[in-house]
Design a protein around this motif. Structure first.
Motif, PDB file in Angstrom:
ATOM      1  N   HIS A 256       0.842  -1.199   0.000  1.00 10.95           N
ATOM      2  CA  HIS A 256       0.000   0.000   0.000  1.00 10.95           C
ATOM      3  C   HIS A 256       0.882   1.254   0.000  1.00 10.95           C
ATOM      4  O   HIS A 256       0.631   2.211  -0.772  1.00 10.95           O
ATOM      5  CB  HIS A 256      -0.926  -0.027   1.214  1.00 10.95           C
ATOM      6  N   ALA A 257       1.900   1.260   0.840  1.00 11.43           N
ATOM      7  CA  ALA A 257       2.799   2.415   0.911  1.00 11.43           C
ATOM      8  C   ALA A 257       3.542   2.614  -0.402  1.00 11.43           C
ATOM      9  O   ALA A 257       3.724   3.754  -0.872  1.00 11.43           O
ATOM     10  CB  ALA A 257       3.786   2.231   2.062  1.00 11.43           C
ATOM     11  N   ALA A 258       3.984   1.510  -1.025  1.00 11.15           N
ATOM     12  CA  ALA A 258       4.722   1.603  -2.282  1.00 11.15           C
ATOM     13  C   ALA A 258       3.837   2.137  -3.403  1.00 11.15           C
ATOM     14  O   ALA A 258       4.258   3.024  -4.172  1.00 11.15           O
ATOM     15  CB  ALA A 258       5.279   0.232  -2.652  1.00 11.15           C
ATOM     16  N   CYS A 280       9.735  -0.048  -6.090  1.00  4.66           N
ATOM     17  CA  CYS A 280      10.678  -1.158  -5.875  1.00  4.66           C
ATOM     18  C   CYS A 280      11.548  -0.925  -4.648  1.00  4.66           C
ATOM     19  O   CYS A 280      11.822  -1.858  -3.879  1.00  4.66           O
ATOM     20  CB  CYS A 280      11.556  -1.345  -7.108  1.00  4.66           C
ATOM     21  N   ASP A 281      11.980   0.313  -4.458  1.00  2.00           N
ATOM     22  CA  ASP A 281      12.857   0.607  -3.324  1.00  2.00           C
ATOM     23  C   ASP A 281      12.140   0.378  -1.995  1.00  2.00           C
ATOM     24  O   ASP A 281      12.734  -0.148  -1.039  1.00  2.00           O
ATOM     25  CB  ASP A 281      13.359   2.052  -3.412  1.00  2.00           C
ATOM     26  N   ILE A 282      10.880   0.782  -1.920  1.00  3.03           N
ATOM     27  CA  ILE A 282      10.111   0.582  -0.681  1.00  3.03           C
ATOM     28  C   ILE A 282       9.901  -0.897  -0.421  1.00  3.03           C
ATOM     29  O   ILE A 282      10.075  -1.393   0.709  1.00  3.03           O
ATOM     30  CB  ILE A 282       8.766   1.329  -0.763  1.00  3.03           C
ATOM     31  N   PRO A 308       3.166   3.870 -22.683  1.00  3.05           N
ATOM     32  CA  PRO A 308       4.508   3.599 -22.160  1.00  3.05           C
ATOM     33  C   PRO A 308       4.497   2.476 -21.132  1.00  3.05           C
ATOM     34  O   PRO A 308       3.463   2.215 -20.495  1.00  3.05           O
ATOM     35  CB  PRO A 308       4.875   4.922 -21.486  1.00  3.05           C
ATOM     36  N   TYR A 309       5.641   1.828 -20.971  1.00  2.00           N
ATOM     37  CA  TYR A 309       5.793   0.789 -19.969  1.00  2.00           C
ATOM     38  C   TYR A 309       6.647   1.330 -18.822  1.00  2.00           C
ATOM     39  O   TYR A 309       7.737   1.869 -19.043  1.00  2.00           O
ATOM     40  CB  TYR A 309       6.414  -0.467 -20.589  1.00  2.00           C
ATOM     41  N   ILE A 310       6.137   1.198 -17.610  1.00  2.00           N
ATOM     42  CA  ILE A 310       6.809   1.716 -16.421  1.00  2.00           C
ATOM     43  C   ILE A 310       7.637   0.584 -15.840  1.00  2.00           C
ATOM     44  O   ILE A 310       7.121  -0.294 -15.139  1.00  2.00           O
ATOM     45  CB  ILE A 310       5.791   2.255 -15.392  1.00  2.00           C
ATOM     46  N   MET A 311       8.926   0.599 -16.163  1.00  2.00           N
ATOM     47  CA  MET A 311       9.748  -0.547 -15.800  1.00  2.00           C
ATOM     48  C   MET A 311      11.195  -0.130 -15.573  1.00  2.00           C
ATOM     49  O   MET A 311      11.644   0.927 -16.046  1.00  2.00           O
ATOM     50  CB  MET A 311       9.680  -1.612 -16.898  1.00  2.00           C
ATOM     51  N   ALA A 312      11.900  -0.977 -14.851  1.00  2.00           N
ATOM     52  CA  ALA A 312      13.296  -0.709 -14.520  1.00  2.00           C
ATOM     53  C   ALA A 312      14.124  -0.539 -15.785  1.00  2.00           C
ATOM     54  O   ALA A 312      13.943  -1.264 -16.771  1.00  2.00           O
ATOM     55  CB  ALA A 312      13.864  -1.849 -13.675  1.00  2.00           C
ATOM     56  N   GLY A 313      15.008   0.447 -15.762  1.00  2.00           N
ATOM     57  CA  GLY A 313      15.923   0.656 -16.879  1.00  2.00           C
ATOM     58  C   GLY A 313      15.395   1.535 -17.989  1.00  2.00           C
ATOM     59  O   GLY A 313      16.148   1.914 -18.880  1.00  2.00           O
TER      60      GLY A 313
END
Length: 364
Positions: A256-258, A280-282, A308-313
Motif C-alpha cells: 500500500h505504501a509503495a 521497488c525501493d520501498i 509507455p511501460y513503467i519498468m526498470a531501466g
C-alpha cells in the motif's frame, strides 16, 4: 478528431522519412478512423500516403460497417473491392509513384506483409510502431475523459465485489458474475477477469479456476473491460474472506505504501525507470524485493496494454497526457499474494488517478 489524427500521422511519418502508412484492423485503425474493423481473412487496410489523400480499402460485404465506422473521418475515401478482386493490387495501383519507405502496422498479419513485400519489391517495408506510439502515447483531452469514464465504470464493479466473493464459491463462478457486472456497468465486454484466491493470489496472471474459495484467504481481483468508444479500464484490488494471515496483512501495508508513493511521484519529467524504482525501493527495503516479479505498469488506451511501460531501466521521460497503470505486487509462491492497481494520467502538475475505489485490504 480523426481528421486531425490522420494529419498528425502524416506529419509523424514524414518526420521519420516514411512515404506512406498501411494500417490493418486493430487499435491503430480505430484510432485513426473510428472504425473498429473485424480482423477477417478479406483484406481491410487504411492507406495514408504522406502528401496525398488517405483511403480505406474494404471488402464489399463490409462496406456498410465501414461507412458507419468512418463517420468521424469524412476525408477518408472508401475504396470497396468485390469478392473476386485482388485488394493488394488495388492498393498498389493507387499508391503514389516513387515511394521508397512504407510502414506497416505492428499487428498486420505476416502473410499480408509478405504479399506487400513481393508486390512492392522496390520499396522498403518497415514497422509503423514508432509512428503510432508517438501519436497514441499522449492522450488528448477527449481520450482523458474516455479513460476517466472507463475508470469510474470499473470502480463500480469493485464496489459490488462483496456480492460475489464468498467462501464456498469457486473462482470461476465469481468470475462469471463479475464479467456480467462489467458489461452491466457500461462496458461492451469484459476483457479479462482474474480471480486469484489463496495460493492462486501469488500468480499475477492467474485465470479463474474451479478452486473453491475458503475463509481466511486473500483474493486478488484484476478486472478490465472495453467501453463503447473503445477505451479500456483496468483496476486491481485485494480482498480477504475474513481476517487474512498475519504475514499477509504485514506485507500488504508495505505494498500500500509503495503504490501510494508511486502514484504521488507521477509528474512530467520523471523517467519511467525512476518511477518504477519508487515502489521497488520501498518493497525491497522491507525485504520483499524478490517477491515483486513484474514491471510497475503499462500504458492504456484503445489497447489495455500499450506504451509507455513503467519498468526498470527505461529512460522514457513521462509527459503530460501519458496514461498508465501503477500496479506493484508482492507474491509469496504457494501461499498468497497482493496487488493494487490504478490507472494514472500524467498532467502538467502531477498524476491524476482515474480509479477512486478504496485501496485498503477489503475484508468481506
Amino acid at each position: 478528431m480523426t481528421v486531425e489524427q490522420i494529419l498528425r500521422a502524416q506529419a509523424a511519418a514524414a518526420n521519420r522519412g516514411i512515404d506512406a502508412l498501411l494500417i490493418s484492423p486493430g487499435a491503430d485503425l480505430r484510432y485513426l478512423t473510428g472504425y473498429d474493423a473485424l480482423p477477417l481473412e478479406r483484406l481491410t487496410c487504411l492507406v495514408i500516403p504522406v502528401g496525398a489523400e488517405p483511403f480505406l480499402v474494404v471488402p464489399e460485404l463490409e462496406e456498410p460497417a465501414a461507412r458507419a465506422g468512418i463517420a468521424l473521418a469524412p476525408d477518408v475515401e472508401l475504396v470497396v473491392w468485390k469478392e473476386t478482386a485482388d485488394p493488394f493490387d488495388v492498393i498498389c495501383r493507387r499508391l503514389p509513384s516513387g515511394l521508397a519507405r512504407i510502414a506497416v502496422d505492428d499487428h498486420m498479419w505476416a502473410d499480408r506483409v509478405l504479399t506487400f513485400a513481393r508486390l512492392l519489391a522496390d520499396v522498403r517495408l518497415i514497422a509503423a510502431g514508432p509512428v503510432m506510439t508517438e501519436l497514441r502515447m499522449r492522450k488528448t483531452s477527449r481520450e482523458v475523459d474516455a479513460l476517466r469514464a472507463a475508470g469510474a465504470a470499473i470502480d463500480s464493479v469493485h464496489r459490488q465485489m462483496g456480492l460475489w466473493l464468498r467462501a464456498g464459491r469457486t473462482e470461476r463462478e465469481v468470475a462469471r458474475d463479475v464479467a456480467d457486472a462489467i458489461a452491466s456497468a457500461g462496458h461492451t465486454r469484459a476483457d479479462f477477469v482474474i480471480i486469484g484466491s489463496g495460493p492462486n493470489s501469488a500468480s499475477p496472471h492467474h485465470e479463474a479456476s474451479d478452486r473453491v474459495i475458503s475463509a481466511g484467504e486473500p483474493i486478488v481481483v484484476d478486472i478490465s473491460g472495453t467501453m463503447p468508444d473503445g477505451y479500456r479500464s483496468d483496476c486491481t484490488r485485494t480482498y480477504s474472506i475474513g481476517e487474512p494471515p498475519a504475514d499477509h496483512a504485514a506485507y500488504f501495508a508495505v505494498l500500500h505504501a509503495a503504490q501510494t508513493a508511486q502514484v504521488n511521484a507521477v509528474r512530467p519529467g520523471i523517467t519511467a525507470g525512476d518511477l518504477d524504482a519508487v515502489g521497488c525501493d520501498i518493497i525491497s527495503a522491507a525485504g520483499y524485493g524478490p517477491n515483486f516479479v513484474h514491471r510497475t505498469g503499462h500504458g492504456i488506451g484503445l489497447d489495455v496494454h500499450e506504451p509507455p511501460y513503467i519498468m526498470a531501466g527505461s529512460d522514457l521521460v513521462i509527459e503530460p497526457g501519458m496514461a498508465f497503470s501503477i500496479e506493484p505486487g508482492i507474491y509469496l509462491p504457494g501461499r498468497h499474494g497482493a496487488r493494487i492497481e490504478d490507472i494514472v494520467i500524467c498532467t502538467t502538475t502531477g498524476g491524476l488517478p482515474v480509479n477512486a475505489v478504496t485501496h485498503d485490504l477489503q475484508i468481506l
